[in-house]
Design a protein around this motif. Structure first.
Motif, mmCIF file in Angstrom:
data_model
loop_
_atom_site.group_PDB
_atom_site.id
_atom_site.type_symbol
_atom_site.label_atom_id
_atom_site.label_comp_id
_atom_site.label_asym_id
_atom_site.label_seq_id
_atom_site.Cartn_x
_atom_site.Cartn_y
_atom_site.Cartn_z
ATOM 1 N N UNK A 65 41.112 -26.573 9.644
ATOM 2 C CA UNK A 65 40.626 -26.454 8.270
ATOM 3 C C UNK A 65 40.871 -27.741 7.486
ATOM 4 N N UNK A 66 39.847 -28.142 6.765
ATOM 5 C CA UNK A 66 39.893 -29.333 5.922
ATOM 6 C C UNK A 66 39.703 -28.899 4.476
ATOM 7 N N UNK A 67 40.590 -29.367 3.593
ATOM 8 C CA UNK A 67 40.471 -29.029 2.181
ATOM 9 C C UNK A 67 40.252 -30.305 1.382
ATOM 10 N N UNK A 68 39.208 -30.300 0.545
ATOM 11 C CA UNK A 68 38.935 -31.455 -0.312
ATOM 12 C C UNK A 68 39.171 -31.091 -1.767
ATOM 13 N N UNK A 69 39.948 -31.931 -2.440
ATOM 14 C CA UNK A 69 40.266 -31.736 -3.853
ATOM 15 C C UNK A 69 39.338 -32.605 -4.696
ATOM 16 N N UNK A 70 38.545 -31.976 -5.558
ATOM 17 C CA UNK A 70 37.660 -32.718 -6.447
ATOM 18 C C UNK A 70 36.477 -33.322 -5.724
ATOM 19 N N UNK A 71 35.535 -32.470 -5.281
ATOM 20 C CA UNK A 71 34.421 -32.969 -4.470
ATOM 21 C C UNK A 71 33.244 -33.504 -5.287
ATOM 22 N N UNK A 72 33.356 -33.509 -6.607
ATOM 23 C CA UNK A 72 32.280 -34.064 -7.432
ATOM 24 C C UNK A 72 31.004 -33.254 -7.319
ATOM 25 N N UNK A 73 29.913 -33.898 -6.974
ATOM 26 C CA UNK A 73 28.634 -33.199 -6.800
ATOM 27 C C UNK A 73 28.488 -32.653 -5.381
ATOM 28 N N UNK A 74 29.411 -32.990 -4.500
ATOM 29 C CA UNK A 74 29.475 -32.358 -3.186
ATOM 30 C C UNK A 74 28.643 -32.975 -2.084
ATOM 31 N N UNK A 75 27.994 -34.105 -2.343
ATOM 32 C CA UNK A 75 27.115 -34.700 -1.328
ATOM 33 C C UNK A 75 27.884 -35.048 -0.050
ATOM 34 N N UNK A 76 28.994 -35.763 -0.195
ATOM 35 C CA UNK A 76 29.722 -36.178 1.003
ATOM 36 C C UNK A 76 30.434 -35.011 1.663
ATOM 37 N N UNK A 101 25.489 -27.856 -7.516
ATOM 38 C CA UNK A 101 24.796 -28.806 -6.647
ATOM 39 C C UNK A 101 25.264 -28.705 -5.208
ATOM 40 N N UNK A 102 26.574 -28.558 -5.040
ATOM 41 C CA UNK A 102 27.131 -28.452 -3.687
ATOM 42 C C UNK A 102 26.631 -27.194 -2.983
ATOM 43 N N UNK A 103 26.610 -26.087 -3.712
ATOM 44 C CA UNK A 103 26.106 -24.837 -3.136
ATOM 45 C C UNK A 103 24.652 -24.979 -2.716
ATOM 46 N N UNK A 104 23.847 -25.605 -3.557
ATOM 47 C CA UNK A 104 22.424 -25.774 -3.242
ATOM 48 C C UNK A 104 22.241 -26.625 -1.983
ATOM 49 N N UNK A 105 22.980 -27.737 -1.900
ATOM 50 C CA UNK A 105 22.861 -28.617 -0.738
ATOM 51 C C UNK A 105 23.383 -27.948 0.531
#
Length: 238
Positions: A65-76, A101-105
């Protein structure tokens, strides 16, 4: 843990939660972002509660499992989840337009290995993530709080790092990236003194951008203008 130690730990938790490392800016949701939240949150959204998540149940499998803190718009984040299908990803973001945006992508990419929180990362880590359950924690381009009087708001602080350490499995890594040299120096100083971590840099400071971290458009523009970016990867060893 003695009663006195528990009291000290509780006070540290309160202090961590009181000093926010972010300012929540309520940006306007586009119609597409709002529609994505309404449609995809039931499948990909996770709600904060004072109860540890069973991640095997959440994702329906066992995987790193990888957790990202503060993904912004989520593109990366979406790109990483699409590239590392053998890993499960959890993203945390407080800004609602970015969540939409992240959910949509993620939906467009057909991802099944990504879940999102819209909440404060410190509280999510404390209340929802089990100890030693993460293989990697990512913190990319956090708010640098560049004025000296605001440095206490920087998320990378000794107390936070030890909280995060408990959530990483032994051998798991904390990967940070920033385009502010002063913040990079601050991160390095905090991590070099952090108990239980080892720098993976051969030179004892920074590492080249790893292949798994996508190069963002913002970062590409910075490179063209001669701006630096510093990556740090520290491994939990105890």
């Amino acid at each position: 843990m003695t009663e006195n130690q528990e009291t000290i730990q509780t006070e540290q938790d309160k202090r961590l939660r009181k000093i926010r490392s972010f300012v929540k800016r309520e940006g306007r949701l586009t119609k597409g972002q709002a529609a994505a939240i309404e449609k995809y949150w039931p499948q990909m959204g996770l709600n904060h509660s004072k109860q540890l998540l069973d991640l095997d149940q959440v994702f329906g499998r066992q995987a790193p499992r990888v957790l990202e803190i503060g993904f912004g718009m989520g593109k990366s984040l979406v790109e990483m989840a699409a590239n590392e299908t053998d890993h499960d990803f959890i993203g945390i973001e407080v800004h609602r337009p970015g969540v939409g945006s992240c959910l949509a992508d993620a939906a467009e990419a057909g991802l099944t290995n990504l879940r999102l929180f819209e909440h404060d990362a410190v509280e999510v880590l404390a209340d929802c993530i089990a100890d030693e359950s993460l293989a990697r924690v990512q913190l990319y381009f956090p708010d640098p709080w560049h004025k000296k009087r605001h440095h206490k708001r920087r998320i990378v602080q000794p107390e936070f790092v030890q909280k995060l350490r408990s959530k990483l499995a032994i051998g798991g890594v904390f990967h940070m990236a920033t385009d502010w040299e002063n913040y990079a120096e601050h991160m390095l100083e905090v991590m070099q003194q952090a108990e239980g971590f080892e720098n993976t840099s051969a030179s004892g400071d920074y590492v080249p951008r790893p292949d798994f971290r996508p190069l963002t458009k913002f970062e590409q523009r910075g490179h063209r203008l001669g701006h630096g970016v510093w990556d740090l990867i520290f491994k939990r060893v105890s």
